[in-house]
Design a protein around this motif. Structure first.
Motif, PDB file in Angstrom:
ATOM      1  N   PHE A  37      -8.624   2.672   2.172  1.00 21.27           N
ATOM      2  CA  PHE A  37      -7.196   2.457   1.939  1.00 21.27           C
ATOM      3  C   PHE A  37      -6.640   1.353   2.830  1.00 21.27           C
ATOM      4  O   PHE A  37      -7.054   1.203   3.985  1.00 21.27           O
ATOM      5  CB  PHE A  37      -6.414   3.749   2.161  1.00 21.27           C
ATOM      6  CG  PHE A  37      -6.706   4.813   1.150  1.00 21.27           C
ATOM      7  CD1 PHE A  37      -6.168   4.735  -0.131  1.00 21.27           C
ATOM      8  CD2 PHE A  37      -7.532   5.881   1.462  1.00 21.27           C
ATOM      9  CE1 PHE A  37      -6.444   5.700  -1.079  1.00 21.27           C
ATOM     10  CE2 PHE A  37      -7.818   6.857   0.518  1.00 21.27           C
ATOM     11  CZ  PHE A  37      -7.279   6.774  -0.754  1.00 21.27           C
ATOM     12  N   GLU A  60      -3.025   2.086   7.713  1.00 22.11           N
ATOM     13  CA  GLU A  60      -4.393   2.370   7.300  1.00 22.11           C
ATOM     14  C   GLU A  60      -5.113   1.057   7.044  1.00 22.11           C
ATOM     15  O   GLU A  60      -4.524   0.077   6.606  1.00 22.11           O
ATOM     16  CB  GLU A  60      -4.420   3.213   6.021  1.00 22.11           C
ATOM     17  CG  GLU A  60      -3.871   4.619   6.141  1.00 22.11           C
ATOM     18  CD  GLU A  60      -3.960   5.375   4.826  1.00 22.11           C
ATOM     19  OE1 GLU A  60      -4.928   6.131   4.641  1.00 22.11           O
ATOM     20  OE2 GLU A  60      -3.059   5.198   3.991  1.00 22.11           O
ATOM     21  N   GLY A  94       0.800  -1.210   0.000  1.00 24.85           N
ATOM     22  CA  GLY A  94       0.000   0.000   0.000  1.00 24.85           C
ATOM     23  C   GLY A  94       0.840   1.271   0.000  1.00 24.85           C
ATOM     24  O   GLY A  94       2.070   1.223  -0.097  1.00 24.85           O
ATOM     25  N   PRO A  95       0.150   2.437   0.151  1.00 25.70           N
ATOM     26  CA  PRO A  95      -1.298   2.524   0.320  1.00 25.70           C
ATOM     27  C   PRO A  95      -2.048   2.150  -0.962  1.00 25.70           C
ATOM     28  O   PRO A  95      -1.739   2.664  -2.027  1.00 25.70           O
ATOM     29  CB  PRO A  95      -1.544   3.985   0.701  1.00 25.70           C
ATOM     30  CG  PRO A  95      -0.288   4.712   0.402  1.00 25.70           C
ATOM     31  CD  PRO A  95       0.822   3.754   0.263  1.00 25.70           C
ATOM     32  N   ASP A  96      -3.004   1.230  -0.819  1.00 23.57           N
ATOM     33  CA  ASP A  96      -3.821   0.748  -1.931  1.00 23.57           C
ATOM     34  C   ASP A  96      -5.255   1.212  -1.744  1.00 23.57           C
ATOM     35  O   ASP A  96      -5.815   1.107  -0.642  1.00 23.57           O
ATOM     36  CB  ASP A  96      -3.801  -0.787  -2.001  1.00 23.57           C
ATOM     37  CG  ASP A  96      -2.418  -1.337  -2.304  1.00 23.57           C
ATOM     38  OD1 ASP A  96      -1.674  -0.661  -3.044  1.00 23.57           O
ATOM     39  OD2 ASP A  96      -2.094  -2.423  -1.798  1.00 23.57           O
ATOM     40  N   ASP A  97      -5.856   1.717  -2.809  1.00 24.46           N
ATOM     41  CA  ASP A  97      -7.268   2.101  -2.799  1.00 24.46           C
ATOM     42  C   ASP A  97      -8.094   0.843  -3.064  1.00 24.46           C
ATOM     43  O   ASP A  97      -8.111   0.322  -4.177  1.00 24.46           O
ATOM     44  CB  ASP A  97      -7.531   3.158  -3.866  1.00 24.46           C
ATOM     45  CG  ASP A  97      -8.943   3.747  -3.785  1.00 24.46           C
ATOM     46  OD1 ASP A  97      -9.826   3.090  -3.175  1.00 24.46           O
ATOM     47  OD2 ASP A  97      -9.161   4.846  -4.319  1.00 24.46           O
ATOM     48  N   HIS A 108      -2.824  -0.043   4.024  1.00 22.37           N
ATOM     49  CA  HIS A 108      -1.396   0.293   4.018  1.00 22.37           C
ATOM     50  C   HIS A 108      -0.760  -0.307   5.264  1.00 22.37           C
ATOM     51  O   HIS A 108      -1.191  -0.040   6.388  1.00 22.37           O
ATOM     52  CB  HIS A 108      -1.221   1.820   4.033  1.00 22.37           C
ATOM     53  CG  HIS A 108       0.207   2.264   3.975  1.00 22.37           C
ATOM     54  ND1 HIS A 108       0.615   3.508   4.387  1.00 22.37           N
ATOM     55  CD2 HIS A 108       1.334   1.621   3.559  1.00 22.37           C
ATOM     56  CE1 HIS A 108       1.925   3.629   4.227  1.00 22.37           C
ATOM     57  NE2 HIS A 108       2.383   2.491   3.729  1.00 22.37           N
TER      58      HIS A 108
END
Length: 215
Positions: free
Chosen positions: A133, A91, A63-66, A135
């Protein structure tokens, strides 16, 4: 390679004879690895020429991945033995489930610590209803021989000690730092901390002279 010399002189290995008394400037480049069905991680350890840092033997950063419209992390049950896994989030949430019956949602700044010992199986997944998100990181600690076959168990610690100094906030994940001790069970002398530095901060932390450190 075999040494066929019948009068070979024994060589003493180990100890601190090969340890330099200054920092090693070594920048590690991660490998991109697919984890489970949908998560890509950047694997920093093990790395070519650097398998471990102290007892830390594995570092994955993701991440950070949506994942607002995605299932998020979906890692099916898989086994571990002889080590500890340290789950750490900035996150999002990860649901941990293992073969000892543990079921725990891990959230940011909470320690998820699984000791596999003689053997354990676990899965990791984003809850069905999850934050936008994701992460975090997962790190592994190699257990010393005396504890490699210990009883498997899982710990969750939501309240962790924080070390502060001007421009620094350090959340202690595992081990000891500057007089603070993590509630997580450690089987070898170790330190793991999440450091947050203000812009322009100039601060020092005490180090153990016989430890290996990485930032």
């Amino acid at each position: 390679m075999s040494n066929l010399d019948r009068e070979a002189v024994p060589s003493v290995c180990g100890g601190r004879g090969f340890v330099v008394a200054e920092p090693v400037r070594e920048l590690l480049s991660p490998r991109r690895v697919r984890l489970g069905e949908s998560t890509e991680v950047r694997r920093l350890l093990p790395n070519l020429g650097r398998r471990m840092v102290g007892a830390w033997c594995f570092v994955d950063h993701y991440g950070p991945d949506d994942i607002a419209d995605e299932p998020g992390m979906q890692v099916p049950p898989h086994p571990h033995m002889g080590l500890q896994t340290v789950s750490w989030l900035h996150e999002g949430e990860v649901l941990h489930r293992d073969s000892t019956g543990s079921l725990q949602t891990i959230r940011p700044r909470e320690l998820g610590l699984m000791t596999s010992g003689r053997a354990i199986s676990h899965s990791e997944e984003s809850p069905r209803a999850h934050a936008r998100f994701l992460h975090g990181a997962q790190l592994w600690v190699a257990l010393p021989d005396g504890h490699r076959h210990t009883e498997p168990h899982f710990e969750h610690h939501a309240d962790l000690p924080v070390v502060t100094a001007p421009g620094l906030r350090a959340t202690l994940i595992l081990g000891n730092l500057d007089g603070a001790s993590s509630p997580g069970t450690a089987y070898t002398p170790i330190v793991g901390a999440d450091l947050a530095l203000s812009r322009g901060a100039d601060v020092r932390l005490p180090l153990e002279p016989d430890f290996e450190y990485a930032v």
